[in-house]
Design an enzyme around this catalytic site. Sequence first.
Site, short mmCIF file in Angstrom:
data_model
loop_
_atom_site.label_atom_id
_atom_site.label_comp_id
_atom_site.label_asym_id
_atom_site.label_seq_id
_atom_site.Cartn_x
_atom_site.Cartn_y
_atom_site.Cartn_z
N ASP A 3 1.01 -1.13 -0.02
CA ASP A 3 -0.11 -0.14 -0.01
C ASP A 3 0.93 1.36 -0.03
O ASP A 3 0.58 2.17 0.39
CB ASP A 3 -1.08 0.22 1.08
CG ASP A 3 -1.77 -1.24 1.23
OD1 ASP A 3 -2.31 -1.67 0.16
OD2 ASP A 3 -2.14 -1.66 2.23
N GLY A 38 1.57 2.95 -2.62
CA GLY A 38 1.06 3.82 -3.65
C GLY A 38 1.69 3.47 -4.96
O GLY A 38 1.65 4.41 -5.79
N LYS A 39 1.89 2.21 -5.21
CA LYS A 39 2.40 1.52 -6.47
C LYS A 39 1.61 1.65 -7.51
O LYS A 39 1.82 2.02 -8.58
CB LYS A 39 2.57 0.14 -6.23
CG LYS A 39 3.57 -0.35 -5.17
CD LYS A 39 3.69 -1.86 -4.99
CE LYS A 39 2.31 -2.48 -4.43
NZ LYS A 39 2.03 -1.99 -2.97
N ASN A 61 -5.28 -10.09 -3.58
CA ASN A 61 -4.85 -9.62 -2.55
C ASN A 61 -4.33 -8.09 -2.74
O ASN A 61 -4.58 -7.24 -1.50
CB ASN A 61 -3.90 -10.43 -1.59
CG ASN A 61 -2.63 -10.80 -2.61
OD1 ASN A 61 -2.73 -10.54 -3.93
ND2 ASN A 61 -1.68 -11.29 -1.94
N GLY A 114 -4.41 -4.06 -3.69
CA GLY A 114 -5.56 -3.25 -4.02
C GLY A 114 -4.82 -1.87 -4.34
O GLY A 114 -4.20 -1.40 -3.39
N HIS A 115 -5.15 -1.46 -5.42
CA HIS A 115 -4.05 -0.25 -6.05
C HIS A 115 -5.09 0.64 -6.49
O HIS A 115 -6.11 0.64 -7.28
CB HIS A 115 -3.47 -0.72 -7.40
CG HIS A 115 -2.44 -1.69 -6.99
ND1 HIS A 115 -1.51 -2.22 -7.86
CD2 HIS A 115 -1.85 -2.35 -5.65
CE1 HIS A 115 -0.66 -3.17 -7.41
NE2 HIS A 115 -1.04 -3.04 -5.94
N THR A 123 -5.53 -11.69 3.54
CA THR A 123 -6.69 -10.85 2.86
C THR A 123 -7.76 -11.67 2.53
O THR A 123 -9.08 -11.39 2.22
CB THR A 123 -6.38 -10.15 1.49
OG1 THR A 123 -5.86 -11.24 0.71
CG2 THR A 123 -5.28 -9.13 1.82
N GLN A 181 1.98 -5.93 -3.41
CA GLN A 181 2.47 -6.24 -2.09
C GLN A 181 3.73 -5.21 -1.85
O GLN A 181 4.03 -4.46 -2.60
CB GLN A 181 2.86 -7.61 -1.78
CG GLN A 181 1.37 -8.60 -1.36
CD GLN A 181 0.83 -8.84 -2.97
OE1 GLN A 181 1.48 -9.50 -3.85
NE2 GLN A 181 -0.50 -8.60 -3.07
N PRO A 192 -8.49 -1.02 9.07
CA PRO A 192 -7.64 0.13 9.22
C PRO A 192 -5.91 -0.33 9.19
O PRO A 192 -5.77 -1.18 9.83
CB PRO A 192 -8.03 0.39 10.90
CG PRO A 192 -9.17 -0.28 11.20
CD PRO A 192 -9.44 -1.44 10.33
N GLY A 201 -0.13 14.10 -2.98
CA GLY A 201 -1.36 13.89 -3.08
C GLY A 201 -1.93 12.75 -3.80
O GLY A 201 -0.99 12.20 -4.66
P1 GDP Z 1 -0.85 0.38 -3.64
O1 GDP Z 1 -1.34 -0.74 -2.76
O2 GDP Z 1 0.83 0.48 -3.34
O3 GDP Z 1 -1.09 0.64 -5.02
O4 GDP Z 1 -1.54 1.54 -2.59
P2 GDP Z 1 -2.99 1.77 -2.26
O5 GDP Z 1 -3.74 2.34 -3.27
O6 GDP Z 1 -3.56 0.50 -1.65
O7 GDP Z 1 -2.97 2.63 -1.04
C1 GDP Z 1 -2.24 4.05 -1.26
C2 GDP Z 1 -3.25 5.14 -0.68
O8 GDP Z 1 -2.67 6.32 -0.73
C3 GDP Z 1 -4.32 5.24 -1.85
O9 GDP Z 1 -5.63 5.60 -1.05
C4 GDP Z 1 -3.98 6.38 -2.75
O10 GDP Z 1 -5.04 7.07 -3.50
C5 GDP Z 1 -3.15 7.26 -1.83
N1 GDP Z 1 -2.17 7.97 -2.33
C6 GDP Z 1 -0.98 7.78 -3.03
N2 GDP Z 1 -0.18 8.59 -2.95
C7 GDP Z 1 -0.54 9.63 -2.18
C8 GDP Z 1 -0.17 11.03 -1.87
O11 GDP Z 1 0.87 11.27 -2.30
N3 GDP Z 1 -0.75 11.65 -0.87
C9 GDP Z 1 -1.98 11.20 -0.38
N4 GDP Z 1 -2.41 11.94 0.44
N5 GDP Z 1 -2.58 9.86 -0.82
C10 GDP Z 1 -1.99 9.14 -1.79
P1 IMO Z 2 -0.76 -4.31 -2.35
O1 IMO Z 2 -0.48 -4.59 -3.81
C1 IMO Z 2 -0.95 -4.64 2.16
C2 IMO Z 2 -0.81 -8.88 3.64
C3 IMO Z 2 -2.11 -9.27 4.26
C4 IMO Z 2 -1.22 -10.24 5.19
C5 IMO Z 2 -0.50 -10.87 4.43
C6 IMO Z 2 -0.79 -11.96 3.70
O2 IMO Z 2 -2.14 -3.53 -2.29
O3 IMO Z 2 0.51 -3.35 -1.56
P2 IMO Z 2 -2.30 -12.91 1.87
O4 IMO Z 2 -3.84 -12.53 1.46
O5 IMO Z 2 -1.38 -12.29 0.74
O6 IMO Z 2 -1.98 -14.37 2.06
O7 IMO Z 2 -2.02 -11.95 3.36
O8 IMO Z 2 0.10 -10.01 3.43
N1 IMO Z 2 -1.10 -8.16 2.03
C7 IMO Z 2 -1.11 -6.92 1.63
N2 IMO Z 2 -0.95 -5.77 2.56
N3 IMO Z 2 -1.13 -4.41 0.67
C8 IMO Z 2 -1.23 -5.69 -0.21
O9 IMO Z 2 -1.24 -5.43 -1.62
C9 IMO Z 2 -1.20 -6.86 0.54
N4 IMO Z 2 -1.24 -8.15 -0.13
C10 IMO Z 2 -1.24 -8.94 1.12
O10 IMO Z 2 -2.70 -8.11 4.90
O11 IMO Z 2 -1.00 -9.55 6.27
MG MG Z 3 -2.76 -1.45 -1.71
#
Ligand code: GDP
Ligand code: IMO
Ligand code: MG
Length: 427
Positions: free
Chosen positions: A14, A16-17, A39, A41-42, A129, A223, A303, A414
């Site tokens: 998570d 911000g990939k 698993n 979520g982008h 997940t 991940q 959370p 942002g």
């Molecule tokens: P990923 O799994 O690495 O793609 O990241 P996620 O999308 O799960 O989580 C990143 C969160 O941060 C998302 O809600 C994005 O919209 C948000 N985000 C990404 N870059 C920024 C940033 O520079 N500032 C803020 N405030 N939010 C950001």
């Molecule tokens: P993105 O691509 C954050 C975590 C789960 C758990 C562990 C194993 O959005 O960054 P799994 O379902 O893979 O067997 O769970 O890995 N996990 C992640 N945490 N971002 C993810 O993907 C994740 N994918 C798995 O919360 O701790």
């Molecule tokens: Mg994510």
Amino acid sequence: MGKRLVVVGSQWGDEGKGKITDYLAEKADVVVRSQGGNNAGHTIKFNNRKFALHLIPSGIFNPKIINIMGNGMVINPFALLEELEMLKNEGIKDYNLYISNRAHIVLPHHIELDALYETIKGADAVGTTKKGIGPAYMDKVSRVGVRISDLINPESLRKRLKINVDSARVILEANNQTIENFEDLYNNLIEIGQIIKPYITDTSVLLNNLIEDGKNILFEGAQGSMLCVDHGTYPYVTSSSPTAAAVPLNSGISPYLITDVIGVTKAYTTRVGAGVFPTEFEDEIAKTIRKIGNEYGTTTRRPRRIGWLDLVVLKHVKRINGLNNLAIMLLDVLTGIEELKVCVSYNLDGKEIDYIPADYFEYERCKPNYISLPGWNEDITKISSFDELPKNCKNYLKTIEDILKTKVTIVSVGPDRKQTVTLKNIF
Ligand code: GDP
Ligand code: IMO
Ligand code: MG
């Protein structure tokens, strides 16, 4: 000659990939996802629209991009259909998508097994997940998996699915759980196979041809490296390797073809699920970060746990991936915090260390040693160049660069595509 850039999650996911991949896609030709499944979520934001992708690569919103789902992925065909449907409903129709015929599939009983194994672990549950990722990779390695290519070959599907379902049945029935009706599952999969048939191909051949044509390739990590089954906080990890090293294997290219690796890192740290997290803290500041940063899982809405930036983690992650660039994300979330702590080493039983102990219990005993940096109050969400950043903000970034000896080449202020500053173009 084109470049082949890997976008690596440098913490526990998570980071911000998705945002960075979508942003960099502007200058790329191809976006590849190579491991994991839904698993992931982008989140992607542009033009006042917001999307969450779990399986489909984040280049999908750019009609000129070729999007590839690689052989190392585990794909839930039902979830894939849902995601394709979501794109259709959102009016996203003009895209190029290819799915590896060698990728494995995640089935409903994998989800049941995921939950069952978590229950067996009790208080030591990983906090997965519950998308069936672990059991699907288990079946792949046990050689009882079902692959995408089977979905378009009825004879092959019947054979592979039978073995797969029979293996799952042994465990589920021993735990008083039932398994879905074989014929229903088989028929559903045949149906989905026909829907996704136009996308299925040998993506290794496709990708290598694109590389030969000099295209710029972006490998979108899923991940984070600390969730790597080899180099992460085992056993609180996922069941694949989200590192740059795993990309060639999981996409069918040679390792020598990777030219750059960018570590995507939050300006602080988050983690969802259980497991050691030395810089975690829970106070008013953490609550503010969670609120401003919207730190709730994209996949599970849990959370996210909050911690200060941990440079011991990033050092480890730099070494195992060979990071040669950093993208610092969510910098805006730290605005208004007076004192920013950054972990530079750990105290393990009275000794200062700057590495991640392999022994889980040793790592749990590590206490972070912090340096304190002054924060900033200026709104940075509208800046368009590095020079506009407040002095203390630049100092924060410079400290990271100096300690990690790695250049910060992207700064994100942002969630929107536009709220991004590039210091050096990779493509
Ligand atoms: P990923 O799994 O690495 O793609 O990241 P996620 O999308 O799960 O989580 C990143 C969160 O941060 C998302 O809600 C994005 O919209 C948000 N985000 C990404 N870059 C920024 C940033 O520079 N500032 C803020 N405030 N939010 C950001
Ligand atoms: P993105 O691509 C954050 C975590 C789960 C758990 C562990 C194993 O959005 O960054 P799994 O379902 O893979 O067997 O769970 O890995 N996990 C992640 N945490 N971002 C993810 O993907 C994740 N994918 C798995 O919360 O701790
Ligand atoms: Mg994510």
